[in-house]
Design an enzyme around this catalytic site. Structure first.
Site, short mmCIF file in Angstrom:
data_model
loop_
_atom_site.label_atom_id
_atom_site.label_comp_id
_atom_site.label_asym_id
_atom_site.label_seq_id
_atom_site.Cartn_x
_atom_site.Cartn_y
_atom_site.Cartn_z
N HIS A 473 0.78 -1.11 0.36
CA HIS A 473 -0.08 -0.33 0.27
C HIS A 473 0.88 1.50 0.03
CE1 HIS A 473 -3.66 2.12 0.52
NE2 HIS A 473 -4.27 1.74 1.15
N TYR A 589 -14.67 5.70 8.43
CA TYR A 589 -13.60 6.26 7.47
C TYR A 589 -13.98 5.73 6.05
CZ TYR A 589 -8.97 6.67 5.42
OH TYR A 589 -7.44 7.11 4.86
N THR A 602 -4.97 10.66 -0.67
CA THR A 602 -6.19 10.31 0.11
C THR A 602 -6.67 11.46 1.01
OG1 THR A 602 -5.37 8.75 1.53
CG2 THR A 602 -6.86 7.74 -0.41
#
Length: 772
Positions: A473, A589, A602
Site C-alpha cells: 500500500h 472512515y 487520499t
C-alpha cells in the site's frame, strides 16, 4: 535472457602463451541488442521530457511562431517592437554562422520567436493552473450547471486540447491548500457530535478551543511554510509515518487484494493465462515508460495527478529497524516466481524483444513441470515479509547481506513484480455463497509464505487459471493498481486471446533458456526466524473473517432513481446496517482521493454525520411516515455528498490534523487535543473501488466482464473493514472483514444487515428490484 548472456559473453583463460579470449557471437549479439534497447529508452525519455516540459505547446506551435515572425519581417512589419534588432546587435560579428546579415537576422528572429513561445507556454500553464484551482463545478447539482462553470469548462478544454501524455499536466496541477485551523476544528467537532453525549462533547469542545487558541497558530505557520516549499504538504509525511514507519506486519494490516473477472473464464490453463497477463503487464509498463497512457480525467476535462504510477513496477519495500524504504529501479527485465516452495527468475526479454505470450506460457509451464524439491529453509522464506518488520530487517542484515543469499534476494527485490503459482483452485460460484469469500482469503494472505508482501504487487495465478493481486500500500492507492488491472484484463480478453484448446496464440521458441532456479544457503538460525515470522503471520491470517458477496437486487441504475449518488446511498445503508449490528454509531472512515492536486493521495470522509444518524434512528423506530424518512434520507445524502466534495477539494479534516500532529512532534509540543484525535479508532473503515477508468470495452455489450473488486483487513480489532464496488447498473460487490477474536463483530452477520439496509432504503422510494 540478455542479462544472462552478458554475464558469460566474455570468457578467457590464462595460458603459457598469454591470455586466450573466447567471444560468444550469439552472446555479443544479445549484449548489442540490449544496449540498443537501453539507449532507445533513454532517447524516448529525453523526447518525452521535452514534450512534457513545453505542454501545452509543441514543436509545431514553435515552428508556427517562427514562421509568423519571419513572415511579418518580410512584410516589413516589426511585431517585436525593436527587440529583434536589439538581439541582432548583441550577436557576435565577423565569424562562424553569424557572418552574413541575413543569417544574423534569421537567428535573431528565431531567438525572439522562441522567447515569445516560451512566454506563451508559461502564460498558458499558469492560466490552466488557475482554472484547475476552481472546484465550484463539483458543488453544482447535476443538470444545473451555471454559465460560469460552462465558460470555465470551455477554457479548460481549449488549453488542454493538445493530446496530453501521462505527465503533461503535472506542473499545471494546483498545490493542495492548507485549510484554516478554525474551519478544520469546526468540521471536526461537527463530525464527532453524533458520537458523544453532552458531557463528552463539551470536554472535546474545550480541548479543541484551547488547541485552536494556544497551540495551533504556531503549528499552522510551519505547515503553511511547508506548503509553499513542498509539492504537497501531506503526501511525504503520510507515506512515511502511516506506512513506512509502521512496524506491524504488512499481511492483513496493510496489503490489500484485487480480484479477477468472476463471471467469465478465458482459459483453464494456469500457464497460458499467466503468459497473456504478464505480457499485457509489460506492455502497460512500456506505455508507462513512454508516457503513452492518457491521464485520468474527471468529467473528461479535469486531469488527475499521475505521480503514483511512477513506482508501479520495479519497486520493493525494503525493511528497516526503524523505518522501511521504497526501492524503485528505472527498469527490470525479469520477474520472480514462486511455486511449491521454490523461487525462480524468469526473463521477460530475449535481447531487446519482449517475449511473446506463448513463450511466457512455455516458461511458466517449465516451472510447473519442474519436480525439484525446495532447498532447506526455502519453502517458507517469504514468511519473513509477512511477519514483523524489525525481525525481517534484522534477518535481512544478518543472513542476506552477502553470498548466494544476497544474489537470490536481489533477483526478487529487483524484479518487475512477483508471481505466485498456487496449487489451489478458488473461484466464484454464484450458487455457493462461501466461494467468493474463500477466493478473497486466498488473495489477502494465502498461506502466509507464498506471497512476497514487500513487492509493489504480487500476481497470483491459481491452478484453474483464476488470477488476482496482492498489493503493497505504501507506494500508491487502490485506483492506481486498478488502472493497470483494467488494462491487463481488457488486453487479455479482447486483444491477445487464446486458441480453442486454451493456450496462448502463436508457437513457442523451445531454444529459450529455462527459468533460473534461485539458490539459497539458509542456516538453522535463519530458519528459526522464518518459522517465528510464519507463526505471527498465521495468527493474523487465521483471525480474519472475510465475507464477500454479490448483491443482485439492484445496482447503480436503480439507485439513481432515488435522486442521490450511489456512494451516498451505500454509505447511509452502512450506517443503518452498523447500528442494527452493534446498537450504536461509530467513527466511520471513507477514503476519497485528492488527485486533483499535485501529488495528492487520499483524504477521509467522516461518513457518520448528525444527518445520517437522524435518518437511521428514525428508520429503527419505525414510527415515522415514509415522506419524513425520505426527507431525512435526502438530507443525509446531501450532507454526505457535500463532505465528499470538500474532502476531494482539499477541505478535509483528518490530513490537516495529522500534519499538525507531525509538526507538534517535531517541535516537541504536547497537545492533548491532537493526541486524542489521532488515537480515535476507526471501527468502520470503508472504501469504494474505482472501475471503468479505461474504456477498453462497452460494459453494456459485455455485462458479464466484471471484476469483483477487492478488499482489505479490518483496521480496528473490534471493527469492520468494508470495500464495495458498484459494478455497473445491476449489481454491487461487497468485501467485509472482521476478526474472529472480537466477540462484538461478525462479518457475515454485518453483511446480512447491509443487504437488508439496502433493500429497506430502496423500499422507501418504491424502487423496483430484480429477483435476487
Amino acid at each position: 535472457m540478455a542479462e544472462a548472456h552478458q554475464a558469460v559473453a566474455f570468457q578467457f583463460t590464462v595460458t603459457p602463451d598469454g591470455v586466450d579470449f573466447r567471444l560468444s557471437r550469439e552472446a555479443l549479439k544479445h549484449v548489442y541488442l540490449s544496449g540498443i534497447n537501453s539507449w532507445k529508452k533513454r532517447l524516448i525519455r529525453i523526447k518525452n521530457g521535452i514534450l512534457r516540459g513545453v505542454y501545452p505547446g509543441s514543436p509545431t506551435s514553435w515552428l508556427v511562431v517562427v514562421m509568423a515572425t519571419v513572415g511579418s519581417s518580410y512584410c516589413k512589419v516589426d511585431i517585436s517592437m525593436g527587440l529583434i534588432c536589439c538581439i541582432q546587435r548583441c550577436l557576435p560579428e565577423g565569424c562562424g554562422p553569424y557572418r552574413t546579415p541575413q543569417t544574423r537576422a534569421l537567428l535573431s528572429m528565431a531567438i525572439f520567436s522562441t522567447g515569445v513561445w516560451m512566454m506563451g507556454i508559461f502564460f498558458f500553464r499558469q492560466t490552466l493552473k488557475m482554472l484547475l484551482s476552481y472546484h465550484g463545478w463539483m458543488f453544482e447539482m447535476h443538470g444545473q450547471t451555471s454559465h460560469f462553470t460552462k465558460v470555465w469548462a470551455f477554457c479548460v478544454r481549449l488549453l488542454s486540447s493538445q493530446r496530453p501524455m501521462l505527465y503533461s499536466f503535472q506542473t499545471s496541477l494546483p498545490k493542495l491548500p492548507v485549510p484554516s485551523v478554525p474551519a478544520t476544528i469546526h468540521r471536526y467537532l461537527e463530525s464527532v457530535r453524533p458520537l458523544l453525549d453532552d458531557e463528552e462533547y463539551y470536554r472535546m469542545e474545550t480541548l479543541a478551543k484551547e488547541f485552536q487558541d494556544k497551540t495551533a497558530p504556531r503549528l499552522q505557520k510551519y505547515l503553511v511554510l511547508k506548503s509553499w516549499w513542498a509539492t504537497n504538504y501531506v503526501s511525504d509525511w503520510w507515506e512515511e509515518y502511516v506506512y513506512l514507519r509502521s512496524r506491524a506486519p504488512l499481511v492483513v494490516n496493510s496489503n490489500y487484494y484485487v480480484m479477477d473477472f468472476v463471471l467469465i473464464k478465458n482459459t483453464d490453463i494456469q500457464a497460458a493465462r499467466l503468459g497473456n497477463i504478464v505480457h499485457a503487464m509489460i506492455m502497460y509498463r512500456r506505455k508507462l515508460d513512454r508516457e503513452e497512457i492518457k491521464p485520468v480525467m474527471a468529467l473528461g476535462i479535469v486531469p488527475m495527478c499521475s505521480y503514483q504510477m511512477e513506482r508501479m513496477f520495479n519497486t520493493t519495500r525494503i525493511p528497516g529497524k526503524e523505518t522501511d524504504l521504497l526501492q524503485h529501479l528505472s527498469d527490470s527485465r525479469h520477474v520472480a516466481v514462486y511455486h511449491k516452495g521454490r523461487f525462480f527468475k524468469v526473463w521477460l526479454y530475449e535481447g531487446s524483444h519482449l517475449l511473446k505470450p506463448r513463450d511466457l506460457e512455455m516458461q511458466f509451464q517449465r516451472i510447473l513441470d519442474d519436480p525439484s524439491p525446495p532447498q532447506p529453509g526455502e519453502e517458507k522464506l517469504a514468511a519473513l515479509t509477512a511477519g514483523g518488520r524489525v525481525e525481517w530487517a534484522q534477518a535481512r542484515q544478518a543472513f542476506f547481506s552477502s553470498g548466494k543469499n544476497k544474489t537470490a534476494l536481489d533477483a526478487i527485490e529487483r524484479a518487475a513484480f512477483f508471481v505466485a503459482l498456487d496449487e489451489e483452485s478458488p473461484h466464484y460460484d454464484p450458487e455457493d455463497e462461501a466461494s467468493l469469500s474463500l477466493y478473497g482469503k486466498a488473495l489477502l494472505h494465502g498461506n502466509c509464505y507464498n506471497r512476497w508482501f514487500d513487492k509493489s504487487f504480487t500476481l497470483i495465478a491459481f491452478k484453474n487459471g483464476q488470477l488476482g493481486l496482492n498489493t503493497e500500500h505504501a507506494w500508491a492507492d487502490a485506483p492506481i493498481i486498478g488502472h493497470l488491472w483494467e488494462f491487463v484484463l481488457g488486453t487479455d480478453t479482447f486483444h491477445l486471446g487464446y486458441t480453442e484448446t486454451g493456450h496462448c496464440l502463436g508457437k513457442p521458441n523451445p531454444m529459450l533458456a529455462a527459468p533460473q532456479r534461485l539458490q539459497w544457503d539458509i542456516p538453522e538460525q535463519c530458519q528459526a526466524v522464518i518459522e517465528s515470522s510464519y507463526q505471527v503471520a498465521t495468527a493474523l491470517a487465521d483471525d480474519v473473517e472475510l465475507y464477500c458477496f454479490q448483491f443482485l437486487p439492484f445496482g447503480k441504475g436503480l439507485i439513481k432513481k432515488c435522486r442521490t449518488s450511489p456512494d451516498a446511498f451505500v454509505q447511509i445503508a452502512l450506517q443503518l446496517a452498523h447500528f442494527r449490528d452493534r446498537g450504536k454509531f461509530c467513527l466511520t472512515y471513507e477514503a476519497s482521493m485528492t488527485r486533483m492536486f499535485r501529488e495528492g493521495r487520499t483524504e477521509t470522509v467522516r461518513s457518520c454525520t448528525s444527518e445520517s444518524t437522524a435518518f437511521v434512528q428514525a428508520m429503527v423506530k419505525g414510527s415515522h411516515m415514509k415522506a419524513d424518512l425520505q426527507d431525512l434520507f435526502r438530507k443525509a445524502s446531501k450532507k454526505h455528498q457535500n463532505m465528499y466534495r470538500l474532502a476531494m477539494t482539499g477541505a478535509g479534516i483528518d490530513r490537516h490534523l495529522f500534519c499538525l500532529y507531525v509538526v507538534s512532534k517535531y517541535l516537541g509540543v504536547s497537545s492533548p487535543f491532537l493526541a486524542e484525535v489521532l488515537s480515535e479508532p476507526w471501527r468502520l473503515s470503508t472504501s469504494q473501488i474505482a472501475q471503468f477508468q479505461i474504456r477498453m470495452f462497452d460494459p453494456e455489450q459485455y455485462p458479464n466482464h466484471l471484476g469483483a473488486g477487492g478488499g482489505f483487513g479490518p483496521v480496528a480489532d473490534d471493527g469492520y473493514g468494508v470495500s464495495y464496488m458498484i459494478a455497473g447498473e445491476n449489481t454491487i460487490f461487497f468485501h467485509i472483514s472482521s476478526k474472529f477474536s472480537s466477540s462484538e463483530t461478525n462479518a457475515q452477520r454485518f453483511g446480512n444487515h447491509i443487504r437488508q439496509a439496502l433493500l429497506d432504503i430502496a423500499d422507501l422510494f418504491q424502487v423496483p428490484k430484480a429477483d435476487s
